[in-house]
Enzyme design. Structure first.
Site, short mmCIF file in Angstrom:
data_model
loop_
_atom_site.label_atom_id
_atom_site.label_comp_id
_atom_site.label_asym_id
_atom_site.label_seq_id
_atom_site.Cartn_x
_atom_site.Cartn_y
_atom_site.Cartn_z
N TRP A 114 0.82 -1.10 0.06
CA TRP A 114 0.11 -0.04 -0.02
C TRP A 114 0.87 1.24 0.01
CZ3 TRP A 114 -4.26 -0.93 -2.12
CH2 TRP A 114 -4.94 -2.26 -1.98
N ASP A 189 -1.38 6.40 6.43
CA ASP A 189 -2.52 5.42 6.01
C ASP A 189 -2.59 4.53 7.18
OD1 ASP A 189 -4.18 3.61 4.80
OD2 ASP A 189 -2.96 3.05 3.25
N LYS A 213 -12.28 -2.02 7.32
CA LYS A 213 -11.30 -3.09 8.00
C LYS A 213 -11.47 -3.01 9.52
CE LYS A 213 -8.00 -2.35 3.95
NZ LYS A 213 -8.31 -3.84 3.40
#
Lengths: 379, 379
Positions: A114, A189, A213
């Site tokens: 990511w 993030d 999530k």
């Protein structure tokens, strides 16, 4: 369909995201689906500017502020577009042609898939630097001092910010604490471990987390941003991609993703009700992860962890077995026991158990027992 | 909470959006909230790449293709960010520095508040032209030939596209058919009348519609785009804001707003089941709107329509009463009868009844009866 039946059909779902939600949250959403109490319409049907929805979004924000201790000079925003749009928005608002720090560069820590994608989007708006990169070992580690023997971060003291991914969902690599940037603002993030423990928000310039999530369903991305950091971004940015739009209009410049925000409210209520605070949540997360890592540590040649021990994730436990055949047998046996979505991401292979806040201890115990049995069967 | 109780509490909700949804859709969402049949988890908890969700998004797309007759050379996308992000994305992908037709201009028809905002975003990426503007009369009309005596559109034959808003939600102004652009592709904001009737999609280059008015809940925006039109947009656009990303990855480059797409699937199933096709939907929409406009036409000095008759909307019926006191009395009396969200937008004032596909005929009849009674009470 009776409730009992539906609940009985539920599996333990180890999906990396969208992921398991607390059953009481789902039950409340079910019970209110035709009519929010006192409103006469479903949450799906009411205006984002109605009194009923205003109360919901304000409660969701207040809960997040309470759980994370968000100071008043930070805004809490509810946006759309996921981490993917944040990858570009953070850079565009800070270092792009229209950004608050136009002309400056930013440093990126690449500790997983990511972070790499975040940097690819930032590169579209301005030159950025790689301050650490563990791609050579398929992102299994962190820089020193987190991982002994690793190089330290190569930081630019003049960078506008340092971007990092506090938990890499795919590789299961997690920072145990914030990297020390010597005062350069952190942009983080936090998608896959948001609200898994208390943070010192003042260490951050901006935190973003897609909800699906650890905080709610897909369709909403939570941003916590120091208002001063982005204040000088240009009004010529796309109105939807300008943090100042959403700060000024409290996430209601356009129609907010009302249902997803409603679920975030229910999830944060559940956290406050069940745990009281994020210290208690963290304690349970440590306990749950230990159940699985203890099995792996007792059989390190059978359950082979991907991440180095110093940085393995409390949220995503990634491991492989000695052969593809054993992996397949492990996964299909798990499924038969009602342990679902344990397949690892294709870039890492093997298995991955995502054990977010909402995964019950009983679900992790069930997986732990299965791991022990499966190992013994191969004996 | 029993179903009967919840259903009994429901009002007739004339909200402009998020707006009323079909009760059978809400009931199915309620019944499946803890467990999608055969899946063992809620729609809120399953991966956007799971077989179960793949079946849902494919069904939603297939239903839209069937209802609107979308040709194969058009993609059907499910995005986030609402019309607000589309305002910028359409221009950025087509006429911006990174757009497929870089260097070209575009024409904008300003027939209401949303068209004006669309143009404001487009201006950020390239010069655009105003081809028609009815702001002088607070957006109550359309160009000739739709409204007699009005100027025709002032079109640039070399424009990359003509942007228009087929139904202006706030002013209640609707194009009865597509404007004739002499072959220049139409880009259309269809947010508030999407799927209210059949279209000839081949007349359009791109259609976008946030779902929360006529197609589903907030949180998903449906885009129908001619793939060839956007093919040359630059890969340096933000990955989330590049139509080609979503065309290539079938809206799954990142986590799609899974629940909102699931509801779009249920709504389109309901349209197909209840009506069969959009011609039948259109017929009912014409009938419902006529119920209200007939009352207004019989008392034009009491219920004063905002839009000119040639272009008044089948979706949003905007009118005012002779005084603010009467408006207030009208709205509070309506609320007492369970007719909610009838207040007009502040920029127009008065009242507005949004009567989308999912508003039952009985709800419109109830409002019609109330309008007649209220008028009679004022003697």
């Amino acid at each position: 369909m009776s409730t009992a039946t539906a609940a009985d059909q539920r599996v333990y779902n180890f999906s990396a995201g969208p992921a398991v939600l607390p059953v009481p949250v789902l039950e409340q959403a079910r019970d209110e689906m035709l009519c929010l109490p006192g409103v006469g319409a479903s949450i799906l049907e009411i205006s984002h500017r109605s009194a009923a929805f205003t109360a919901i979004i304000e409660a969701a924000e207040a809960n997040i502020r309470k759980l994370l201790g968000v100071p008043d000079d930070y805004a809490v925003l509810f946006l759309q577009g996921g981490g993917r749009l944040q990858f570009w928005m953070t850079a565009a608002n800070l270092i792009g042609e229209l950004g608050a720090f136009k002309g400056k560069s930013a440093d990126y820590l690449l500790t997983g898939s990511w972070g790499k994608q975040a940097m690819a989007e930032a590169k579209k708006v301005a030159p950025v630097r790689v301050a650490y990169d563990s791609s050579g070992s398929n992102y299994d580690r962190l820089p020193a001092p987190f991982c002994a023997g690793e190089p330290a971060m190569d930081l630019d003291p003049d960078a506008a910010y340092v971007h990092y991914t506090c938990n890499e969902t795919i590789q299961g690599v997690q920072f145990p604490s914030e990297p020390d940037t010597g005062g350069v603002p952190l942009v983080c993030d936090a998608s896959s471990d948001f609200m898994h423990k208390k943070l010192d928000v003042t260490k951050y310039g901006l935190i973003y987390a897609c909800a699906q999530k650890n905080a709610g369903p897909a369709g909403v991305t939570i941003v916590i941003v120091n208002k001063a950091l982005v204040a000088d971004a240009s009004p010529n940015l796309p109105i939807y991609c300008n943090y100042n739009t959403h700060i000024a209009e409290k996430s209601l410049n356009n129609t907010a993703p009302t249902f997803s925000i409603y679920i975030v409210k229910l999830v944060t209520e559940w956290l406050l009700r069940e745990f009281g605070d994020l210290d208690a949540v963290y304690k349970q997360n440590q306990m749950k992860a230990k159940l699985l890592y203890d099995v792996m540590d007792a059989a390190p040649d059978f359950y082979i962890g991907h991440a180095r021990r110093e940085c393995r994730s409390l949220m995503n436990v990634a491991f492989r077995l000695p052969s593809d055949e054993l992996t397949d047998a492990f996964l299909s046996g798990a499924k038969k026991r009602g342990l679902s979505d344990l397949k690892g991401h294709r870039s890492v292979g093997g298995a991955r158990a995502s054990i977010y806040n909402a995964m019950p201890v009983a679900g992790v115990e069930c997986l732990r027992d299965y791991m022990l049995e499966f190992k013994n069967q191969q004996g």
